[in-house]
Design a protein around this motif. Sequence first.
Motif, PDB file in Angstrom:
ATOM      1  N   ILE A  32      36.257 -64.191 -18.479  1.00 48.78           N
ATOM      2  CA  ILE A  32      35.883 -65.661 -17.955  1.00 48.78           C
ATOM      3  C   ILE A  32      34.837 -65.458 -16.721  1.00 48.78           C
ATOM      4  CG2 ILE A  32      36.802 -67.705 -16.785  1.00 48.78           C
ATOM      5  CD1 ILE A  32      37.393 -67.617 -19.910  1.00 48.78           C
ATOM      6  N   GLU A  33      35.487 -64.523 -15.735  1.00 46.96           N
ATOM      7  CA  GLU A  33      34.553 -64.450 -14.687  1.00 46.96           C
ATOM      8  C   GLU A  33      32.981 -64.022 -15.076  1.00 46.96           C
ATOM      9  OE1 GLU A  33      35.259 -65.231 -11.678  1.00 46.96           O
ATOM     10  OE2 GLU A  33      37.136 -66.154 -12.377  1.00 46.96           O
ATOM     11  N   TYR A  34      33.252 -62.956 -15.856  1.00 45.14           N
ATOM     12  CA  TYR A  34      31.790 -62.480 -16.558  1.00 45.14           C
ATOM     13  C   TYR A  34      30.948 -63.859 -16.918  1.00 45.14           C
ATOM     14  CZ  TYR A  34      28.111 -60.426 -19.435  1.00 45.14           C
ATOM     15  OH  TYR A  34      26.897 -60.275 -20.007  1.00 45.14           O
ATOM     16  N   PHE A  35      31.467 -64.641 -17.596  1.00 44.98           N
ATOM     17  CA  PHE A  35      30.593 -65.963 -18.285  1.00 44.98           C
ATOM     18  C   PHE A  35      30.409 -66.767 -17.026  1.00 44.98           C
ATOM     19  CE2 PHE A  35      31.684 -64.003 -22.354  1.00 44.98           C
ATOM     20  CZ  PHE A  35      30.464 -64.213 -23.119  1.00 44.98           C
ATOM     21  N   LYS A  36      31.393 -66.742 -16.206  1.00 43.77           N
ATOM     22  CA  LYS A  36      31.145 -67.757 -15.022  1.00 43.77           C
ATOM     23  C   LYS A  36      29.891 -67.376 -14.253  1.00 43.77           C
ATOM     24  CE  LYS A  36      35.524 -70.357 -14.663  1.00 43.77           C
ATOM     25  NZ  LYS A  36      36.621 -70.428 -13.647  1.00 43.77           N
ATOM     26  N   LYS A  37      29.821 -66.221 -14.010  1.00 46.88           N
ATOM     27  CA  LYS A  37      28.721 -65.634 -13.141  1.00 46.88           C
ATOM     28  C   LYS A  37      27.437 -65.646 -14.038  1.00 46.88           C
ATOM     29  CE  LYS A  37      27.036 -61.259 -11.091  1.00 46.88           C
ATOM     30  NZ  LYS A  37      25.617 -61.658 -11.516  1.00 46.88           N
ATOM     31  N   GLN A  38      27.452 -65.587 -15.226  1.00 49.67           N
ATOM     32  CA  GLN A  38      25.987 -65.699 -15.940  1.00 49.67           C
ATOM     33  C   GLN A  38      25.673 -67.025 -16.061  1.00 49.67           C
ATOM     34  OE1 GLN A  38      24.461 -62.923 -17.429  1.00 49.67           O
ATOM     35  NE2 GLN A  38      25.745 -61.804 -16.585  1.00 49.67           N
ATOM     36  N   SER A  39      26.636 -68.264 -16.067  1.00 54.61           N
ATOM     37  CA  SER A  39      26.198 -69.492 -15.950  1.00 54.61           C
ATOM     38  C   SER A  39      25.612 -70.087 -14.789  1.00 54.61           C
ATOM     39  CB  SER A  39      27.634 -70.181 -16.160  1.00 54.61           C
ATOM     40  OG  SER A  39      28.451 -70.395 -15.044  1.00 54.61           O
ATOM     41  N   LYS A  40      26.172 -69.518 -13.744  1.00 60.96           N
ATOM     42  CA  LYS A  40      25.522 -69.707 -12.313  1.00 60.96           C
ATOM     43  C   LYS A  40      23.929 -69.060 -12.312  1.00 60.96           C
ATOM     44  CE  LYS A  40      29.643 -69.780  -9.538  1.00 60.96           C
ATOM     45  NZ  LYS A  40      30.250 -69.246  -8.499  1.00 60.96           N
ATOM     46  N   ASP A  41      23.613 -68.173 -13.119  1.00 63.51           N
ATOM     47  CA  ASP A  41      22.309 -67.156 -13.141  1.00 63.51           C
ATOM     48  C   ASP A  41      21.473 -68.194 -13.900  1.00 63.51           C
ATOM     49  OD1 ASP A  41      23.337 -65.468 -11.460  1.00 63.51           O
ATOM     50  OD2 ASP A  41      23.753 -63.976 -13.279  1.00 63.51           O
ATOM     51  N   VAL A  42      22.062 -68.608 -15.210  1.00 61.98           N
ATOM     52  CA  VAL A  42      21.151 -69.233 -15.899  1.00 61.98           C
ATOM     53  C   VAL A  42      21.141 -71.007 -16.142  1.00 61.98           C
ATOM     54  CG1 VAL A  42      20.957 -67.463 -17.462  1.00 61.98           C
ATOM     55  CG2 VAL A  42      22.668 -69.081 -17.993  1.00 61.98           C
ATOM     56  N   GLY A  43      22.221 -71.546 -15.062  1.00 61.48           N
ATOM     57  CA  GLY A  43      22.262 -72.915 -14.965  1.00 61.48           C
ATOM     58  C   GLY A  43      22.995 -73.514 -16.336  1.00 61.48           C
ATOM     59  N   ILE A  44      23.721 -72.884 -17.021  1.00 61.00           N
ATOM     60  CA  ILE A  44      24.511 -73.555 -18.072  1.00 61.00           C
ATOM     61  C   ILE A  44      25.977 -73.271 -17.775  1.00 61.00           C
ATOM     62  CG2 ILE A  44      24.798 -73.257 -20.650  1.00 61.00           C
ATOM     63  CD1 ILE A  44      21.941 -71.966 -20.982  1.00 61.00           C
ATOM     64  N   PRO A  45      26.659 -74.228 -18.320  1.00 66.36           N
ATOM     65  CA  PRO A  45      28.115 -74.373 -18.267  1.00 66.36           C
ATOM     66  C   PRO A  45      28.904 -73.108 -18.869  1.00 66.36           C
ATOM     67  CG  PRO A  45      27.661 -76.550 -18.568  1.00 66.36           C
ATOM     68  CD  PRO A  45      26.484 -75.485 -18.789  1.00 66.36           C
ATOM     69  N   TYR A  46      29.749 -72.259 -18.439  1.00 64.70           N
ATOM     70  CA  TYR A  46      30.380 -71.078 -18.786  1.00 64.70           C
ATOM     71  C   TYR A  46      30.818 -71.294 -20.230  1.00 64.70           C
ATOM     72  CZ  TYR A  46      35.180 -72.032 -17.937  1.00 64.70           C
ATOM     73  OH  TYR A  46      36.500 -72.590 -17.780  1.00 64.70           O
ATOM     74  N   GLN A  47      31.426 -72.459 -20.540  1.00 67.41           N
ATOM     75  CA  GLN A  47      31.956 -72.637 -21.809  1.00 67.41           C
ATOM     76  C   GLN A  47      30.923 -72.911 -22.848  1.00 67.41           C
ATOM     77  OE1 GLN A  47      34.461 -76.313 -20.787  1.00 67.41           O
ATOM     78  NE2 GLN A  47      36.189 -75.189 -20.839  1.00 67.41           N
ATOM     79  N   SER A  48      29.639 -73.311 -22.605  1.00 65.47           N
ATOM     80  CA  SER A  48      28.641 -73.559 -23.214  1.00 65.47           C
ATOM     81  C   SER A  48      28.036 -72.021 -23.546  1.00 65.47           C
ATOM     82  CB  SER A  48      27.461 -74.383 -22.809  1.00 65.47           C
ATOM     83  OG  SER A  48      28.053 -75.699 -22.586  1.00 65.47           O
ATOM     84  N   LEU A  49      27.963 -71.320 -22.599  1.00 68.86           N
ATOM     85  CA  LEU A  49      27.541 -69.841 -22.800  1.00 68.86           C
ATOM     86  C   LEU A  49      28.311 -69.156 -23.790  1.00 68.86           C
ATOM     87  CD1 LEU A  49      26.393 -68.678 -19.385  1.00 68.86           C
ATOM     88  CD2 LEU A  49      25.184 -68.813 -21.346  1.00 68.86           C
ATOM     89  N   ILE A  50      29.699 -69.459 -23.535  1.00 68.11           N
ATOM     90  CA  ILE A  50      30.756 -68.501 -24.586  1.00 68.11           C
ATOM     91  C   ILE A  50      30.287 -69.056 -26.079  1.00 68.11           C
ATOM     92  CG2 ILE A  50      32.937 -68.292 -25.141  1.00 68.11           C
ATOM     93  CD1 ILE A  50      33.621 -68.272 -22.234  1.00 68.11           C
ATOM     94  N   ASN A  51      30.367 -70.311 -26.124  1.00 70.22           N
ATOM     95  CA  ASN A  51      29.922 -70.947 -27.531  1.00 70.22           C
ATOM     96  C   ASN A  51      28.563 -70.473 -28.114  1.00 70.22           C
ATOM     97  OD1 ASN A  51      30.584 -73.021 -29.788  1.00 70.22           O
ATOM     98  ND2 ASN A  51      28.556 -73.743 -29.224  1.00 70.22           N
ATOM     99  N   LEU A  52      27.635 -70.313 -27.432  1.00 67.98           N
ATOM    100  CA  LEU A  52      26.180 -69.825 -27.580  1.00 67.98           C
ATOM    101  C   LEU A  52      26.325 -68.226 -28.034  1.00 67.98           C
ATOM    102  CD1 LEU A  52      23.880 -71.434 -24.893  1.00 67.98           C
ATOM    103  CD2 LEU A  52      23.941 -72.093 -27.354  1.00 67.98           C
TER     104      LEU A  52
END
Length: 69
Positions: A32-52
């Motif tokens: 979760i923390e990994y995807f939250k960090k990635q989401s801040k970098d790309v500006g997409i919510p972390y749940q959307s990133l996981i889904n993508l």
Amino acid sequence: MREEYDFSKAVKNPYAKKLKKQITINIDGEAIEYFKKQSKDVGIPYQSLINLYLVHCAKENKKINLSWK
């Protein structure tokens, strides 16, 4: 509001198959923390990133390769 409506000429929603389904899943805090960090970098919510990411894996027909140490 009308008493009755005529749906005889209605068209089925072409996007209905693409609707997301809500589930409950247990994911490690580390992931979760990994995807939250990635989401801040790309500006997409972390749940959307996981889904993508999961959709990408499914479309590419990725196989899981696990090796336990």
